[in-house]
Design a protein around this motif. Structure first.
Motif, PDB file in Angstrom:
ATOM      1  N   LEU A   1       0.836  -1.192   0.000  1.00 21.26           N
ATOM      2  CA  LEU A   1       0.000   0.000   0.000  1.00 21.26           C
ATOM      3  C   LEU A   1       0.873   1.244   0.000  1.00 21.26           C
ATOM      4  O   LEU A   1       1.967   1.250   0.561  1.00 21.26           O
ATOM      5  CB  LEU A   1      -0.877   0.056   1.262  1.00 21.26           C
ATOM      6  N   LEU A   2       0.356   2.312  -0.608  1.00 19.97           N
ATOM      7  CA  LEU A   2       0.910   3.644  -0.425  1.00 19.97           C
ATOM      8  C   LEU A   2      -0.136   4.461   0.321  1.00 19.97           C
ATOM      9  O   LEU A   2      -1.264   4.603  -0.148  1.00 19.97           O
ATOM     10  CB  LEU A   2       1.247   4.298  -1.764  1.00 19.97           C
ATOM     11  N   ARG A   3       0.235   4.974   1.484  1.00 21.86           N
ATOM     12  CA  ARG A   3      -0.717   5.715   2.316  1.00 21.86           C
ATOM     13  C   ARG A   3      -0.192   7.116   2.595  1.00 21.86           C
ATOM     14  O   ARG A   3       0.985   7.302   2.940  1.00 21.86           O
ATOM     15  CB  ARG A   3      -0.954   4.968   3.633  1.00 21.86           C
ATOM     16  N   ALA A   4      -1.068   8.095   2.437  1.00 18.48           N
ATOM     17  CA  ALA A   4      -0.744   9.467   2.804  1.00 18.48           C
ATOM     18  C   ALA A   4      -0.856   9.619   4.309  1.00 18.48           C
ATOM     19  O   ALA A   4      -1.854   9.196   4.905  1.00 18.48           O
ATOM     20  CB  ALA A   4      -1.688  10.439   2.098  1.00 18.48           C
ATOM     21  N   ASP A   5       0.146  10.214   4.931  1.00 20.16           N
ATOM     22  CA  ASP A   5       0.101  10.403   6.377  1.00 20.16           C
ATOM     23  C   ASP A   5      -1.113  11.241   6.749  1.00 20.16           C
ATOM     24  O   ASP A   5      -1.459  12.210   6.071  1.00 20.16           O
ATOM     25  CB  ASP A   5       1.375  11.111   6.844  1.00 20.16           C
ATOM     26  N   GLY A   6      -1.785  10.843   7.843  1.00 18.45           N
ATOM     27  CA  GLY A   6      -2.983  11.550   8.264  1.00 18.45           C
ATOM     28  C   GLY A   6      -4.264  10.931   7.763  1.00 18.45           C
ATOM     29  O   GLY A   6      -5.354  11.388   8.106  1.00 18.45           O
ATOM     30  N   VAL A   7      -4.145   9.868   6.939  1.00 20.97           N
ATOM     31  CA  VAL A   7      -5.305   9.170   6.382  1.00 20.97           C
ATOM     32  C   VAL A   7      -5.236   7.714   6.818  1.00 20.97           C
ATOM     33  O   VAL A   7      -4.165   7.098   6.800  1.00 20.97           O
ATOM     34  CB  VAL A   7      -5.326   9.273   4.840  1.00 20.97           C
ATOM     35  N   ALA A   8      -6.372   7.140   7.208  1.00 20.22           N
ATOM     36  CA  ALA A   8      -6.376   5.787   7.755  1.00 20.22           C
ATOM     37  C   ALA A   8      -6.145   4.714   6.708  1.00 20.22           C
ATOM     38  O   ALA A   8      -5.576   3.662   7.005  1.00 20.22           O
ATOM     39  CB  ALA A   8      -7.694   5.520   8.475  1.00 20.22           C
ATOM     40  N   LEU A   9      -6.568   4.953   5.476  1.00 21.95           N
ATOM     41  CA  LEU A   9      -6.498   3.946   4.424  1.00 21.95           C
ATOM     42  C   LEU A   9      -5.499   4.359   3.357  1.00 21.95           C
ATOM     43  O   LEU A   9      -5.218   5.544   3.167  1.00 21.95           O
ATOM     44  CB  LEU A   9      -7.875   3.732   3.789  1.00 21.95           C
ATOM     45  N   GLY A  10      -4.980   3.340   2.629  1.00 19.44           N
ATOM     46  CA  GLY A  10      -4.023   3.605   1.565  1.00 19.44           C
ATOM     47  C   GLY A  10      -4.477   3.030   0.242  1.00 19.44           C
ATOM     48  O   GLY A  10      -5.528   2.389   0.134  1.00 19.44           O
ATOM     49  N   ARG A  11      -3.656   3.233  -0.775  1.00 22.09           N
ATOM     50  CA  ARG A  11      -3.944   2.754  -2.133  1.00 22.09           C
ATOM     51  C   ARG A  11      -3.099   1.516  -2.419  1.00 22.09           C
ATOM     52  O   ARG A  11      -1.869   1.568  -2.323  1.00 22.09           O
ATOM     53  CB  ARG A  11      -3.601   3.851  -3.145  1.00 22.09           C
ATOM     54  N   PRO A  12      -3.726   0.391  -2.769  1.00 24.19           N
ATOM     55  CA  PRO A  12      -2.940  -0.790  -3.173  1.00 24.19           C
ATOM     56  C   PRO A  12      -2.126  -0.493  -4.428  1.00 24.19           C
ATOM     57  O   PRO A  12      -2.637   0.103  -5.389  1.00 24.19           O
ATOM     58  CB  PRO A  12      -4.007  -1.853  -3.440  1.00 24.19           C
ATOM     59  N   VAL A  13      -0.861  -0.899  -4.403  1.00 24.00           N
ATOM     60  CA  VAL A  13       0.029  -0.691  -5.547  1.00 24.00           C
ATOM     61  C   VAL A  13       0.866  -1.950  -5.738  1.00 24.00           C
ATOM     62  O   VAL A  13       1.085  -2.721  -4.808  1.00 24.00           O
ATOM     63  CB  VAL A  13       0.962   0.531  -5.339  1.00 24.00           C
ATOM     64  N   SER A  14       1.331  -2.153  -6.961  1.00 25.34           N
ATOM     65  CA  SER A  14       2.302  -3.224  -7.198  1.00 25.34           C
ATOM     66  C   SER A  14       3.690  -2.710  -6.852  1.00 25.34           C
ATOM     67  O   SER A  14       3.907  -1.500  -6.698  1.00 25.34           O
ATOM     68  CB  SER A  14       2.263  -3.647  -8.667  1.00 25.34           C
ATOM     69  N   GLU A  15       4.642  -3.624  -6.741  1.00 26.93           N
ATOM     70  CA  GLU A  15       6.000  -3.170  -6.476  1.00 26.93           C
ATOM     71  C   GLU A  15       6.495  -2.270  -7.597  1.00 26.93           C
ATOM     72  O   GLU A  15       7.105  -1.214  -7.338  1.00 26.93           O
ATOM     73  CB  GLU A  15       6.937  -4.368  -6.304  1.00 26.93           C
ATOM     74  N   ALA A  16       6.210  -2.639  -8.833  1.00 26.45           N
ATOM     75  CA  ALA A  16       6.645  -1.822  -9.969  1.00 26.45           C
ATOM     76  C   ALA A  16       5.932  -0.477 -10.001  1.00 26.45           C
ATOM     77  O   ALA A  16       6.481   0.512 -10.500  1.00 26.45           O
ATOM     78  CB  ALA A  16       6.401  -2.577 -11.277  1.00 26.45           C
ATOM     79  N   GLY A  17       4.711  -0.432  -9.464  1.00 24.45           N
ATOM     80  CA  GLY A  17       3.945   0.810  -9.506  1.00 24.45           C
ATOM     81  C   GLY A  17       4.105   1.678  -8.272  1.00 24.45           C
ATOM     82  O   GLY A  17       3.524   2.777  -8.215  1.00 24.45           O
ATOM     83  N   ALA A  18       4.876   1.213  -7.282  1.00 26.64           N
ATOM     84  CA  ALA A  18       4.956   1.940  -6.017  1.00 26.64           C
ATOM     85  C   ALA A  18       5.606   3.311  -6.178  1.00 26.64           C
ATOM     86  O   ALA A  18       5.078   4.323  -5.683  1.00 26.64           O
ATOM     87  CB  ALA A  18       5.726   1.108  -4.989  1.00 26.64           C
ATOM     88  N   ILE A  19       6.736   3.376  -6.850  1.00 23.51           N
ATOM     89  CA  ILE A  19       7.442   4.651  -6.976  1.00 23.51           C
ATOM     90  C   ILE A  19       6.679   5.608  -7.883  1.00 23.51           C
ATOM     91  O   ILE A  19       6.535   6.794  -7.546  1.00 23.51           O
ATOM     92  CB  ILE A  19       8.886   4.430  -7.461  1.00 23.51           C
ATOM     93  N   PRO A  20       6.157   5.153  -9.040  1.00 22.49           N
ATOM     94  CA  PRO A  20       5.302   6.065  -9.809  1.00 22.49           C
ATOM     95  C   PRO A  20       4.122   6.595  -9.005  1.00 22.49           C
ATOM     96  O   PRO A  20       3.714   7.751  -9.180  1.00 22.49           O
ATOM     97  CB  PRO A  20       4.840   5.200 -10.984  1.00 22.49           C
ATOM     98  N   ALA A  21       3.571   5.775  -8.096  1.00 24.00           N
ATOM     99  CA  ALA A  21       2.451   6.239  -7.280  1.00 24.00           C
ATOM    100  C   ALA A  21       2.903   7.321  -6.301  1.00 24.00           C
ATOM    101  O   ALA A  21       2.154   8.279  -6.039  1.00 24.00           O
ATOM    102  CB  ALA A  21       1.828   5.060  -6.534  1.00 24.00           C
ATOM    103  N   ILE A  22       4.111   7.195  -5.753  1.00 23.58           N
ATOM    104  CA  ILE A  22       4.623   8.248  -4.874  1.00 23.58           C
ATOM    105  C   ILE A  22       4.748   9.555  -5.646  1.00 23.58           C
ATOM    106  O   ILE A  22       4.375  10.634  -5.157  1.00 23.58           O
ATOM    107  CB  ILE A  22       5.982   7.836  -4.272  1.00 23.58           C
TER     108      ILE A  22
END
Length: 369
Positions: free
Chosen positions: A144-165
């Motif tokens: 998951l990639l989660r924004a601090d201050g939010v309880a839930l995050g977005r599921p991402v693949s390993e390859a998609g993690a950095i583009p999601a950031i």
């Protein structure tokens, strides 16, 4: 940074680790150039204090010789990263760390203190650590990639993690996040799209001093102040190959026999009252502080261990900035004009319940407030 006793020089360990030579080298530099202490910061960095202006370049050259400087100072300023303390070469945490390091130059210009947490180890170690972009795992192991201050995050693949950031950073900047300074403050005002809030991370944890089944030896450092003599003794006694600074003023010791790392100069059992207390250097070391902090924090922490009314987390801050613990504590004392204000269940900048306390009157004021 300029402080009351000279310069403060911060060192950010690469991938969260210092090898044996680097640890011993920092001990020598703290005694040669600084005030004789190495400080652990809330973000698991290290810093030397009391550096004279004329010694600054010589210290930087020595740090470069130890392999502790980035080639580009602007890159170092962006490298605000916390990684799971059980990282191993080539594992998921290590691969994500490599990807993020490579991507930092492509990220938009973010506020200086914004940072990243990669909490993808065997357990969720870094739940209380400060970080604006959080790579974590769900209970089912999904990334998951989660924004601090939010309880839930977005599921991402390993390859998609950095583009999601990069995508989340672009959203932060594009929606006025720079004006708010940090992710948690921004998402309290801006509407984070639903796509970023779909899955919960696993239960958040925090290491404790002692022998951990996964981490081995974990030692606490009261107030984050490391004495070179004790640190050298720890390295020699344990045969440590490396140390990993942790948030919460702790160290993971990488050594053959974890029991050998239980050094008397460090906290090696959970529940020590000093580990519940935070205190900045205070006066005379910081020009913003008008009060001494650490001896008061140590006294109050020890009394609190036998006084349930004064128990819980304690923060003694030299001023309202709250550098040692910039968030809520059960009890916060804030220096102002040589005296203290008392805040219950709040941060240093929150309204106090009592003001103008003399240090000698504080224990009675805590009990009666």
């Amino acid at each position: 940074m300029l402080s009351g006793d000279g310069l403060v020089v911060r060192v950010r360990p690469f991938r969260g680790e210092l090898n044996r030579a680097q640890v011993l080298g920092l001990c020598d530099l703290a005694e040669r150039f600084g005030n004789g202490l190495i400080e652990l910061t809330s973000r698991a960095n290290l810093q030397l204090r009391g550096i004279a202006q004329e010694d600054h370049l010589a210290l930087l050259a020595a740090l470069e010789g130890l392999g502790l400087l980035d080639l580009d100072p602007s890159f170092e300023a962006r490298r605000n990263m916390l990684v799971a303390p059980d990282r191993s070469p080539g594992d998921l945490t290590d691969r994500l760390c490599t990807g993020l390091l490579e991507a930092l130059p492509r990220l938009p210009n973010l506020p200086e203190k914004m940072g990243y947490v990669i909490d993808t180890g065997a357990r969720a170690w870094l739940g209380e650590a400060i970080g604006d972009f959080r790579l974590e795992l769900a209970e089912n192991g999904a990334l998951l990639l989660r924004a601090d201050g939010v309880a839930l995050g977005r599921p991402v693949s390993e390859a998609g993690a950095i583009p999601a950031i990069i995508e989340l950073a672009d959203w932060f900047v594009g929606t006025g996040g720079r004006d708010n300074g940090r992710m948690a403050r921004h998402v309290a005002k801006a509407m984070l799209p639903e796509m970023w809030q779909r899955a919960a991370p696993r239960a958040q944890g925090w290491p404790e001093p002692g022998i951990d089944p996964e981490l081995g030896a974990v030692l606490g450092v009261p107030f984050g102040a490391l004495e070179p003599e004790a640190l050298r003794g720890l390295v020699a006694q344990s045969g440590a190959s490396a140390l990993r600074p942790l948030p919460g003023r702790m160290l993971r010791i990488l050594c053959p026999q974890p029991e050998a790392a239980l050094h008397p100069g460090f906290v090696s059992a959970p529940g020590a009252p000093e580990m519940r207390a935070s205190a900045c250097p205070g006066a005379p070391f910081c020009p913003a502080a008008s009060v001494e902090t650490r001896s008061l924090a140590r006294t109050l922490a020890r009394r609190a261990s036998a006084d349930t009314d004064a128990g819980g987390s304690l923060h003694v801050s030299g001023c309202a900035k709250g550098c040692a613990h910039p968030r809520r504590a059960d009890l916060t004392l804030v220096g102002r004009d040589g005296r203290f204000d008392l805040v219950r269940g709040g941060a240093p900048w929150d309204p106090p319940s009592l003001t103008g306390l003399d240090p000698s009157h504080i224990p009675d004021a805590i009990r009666s407030a």
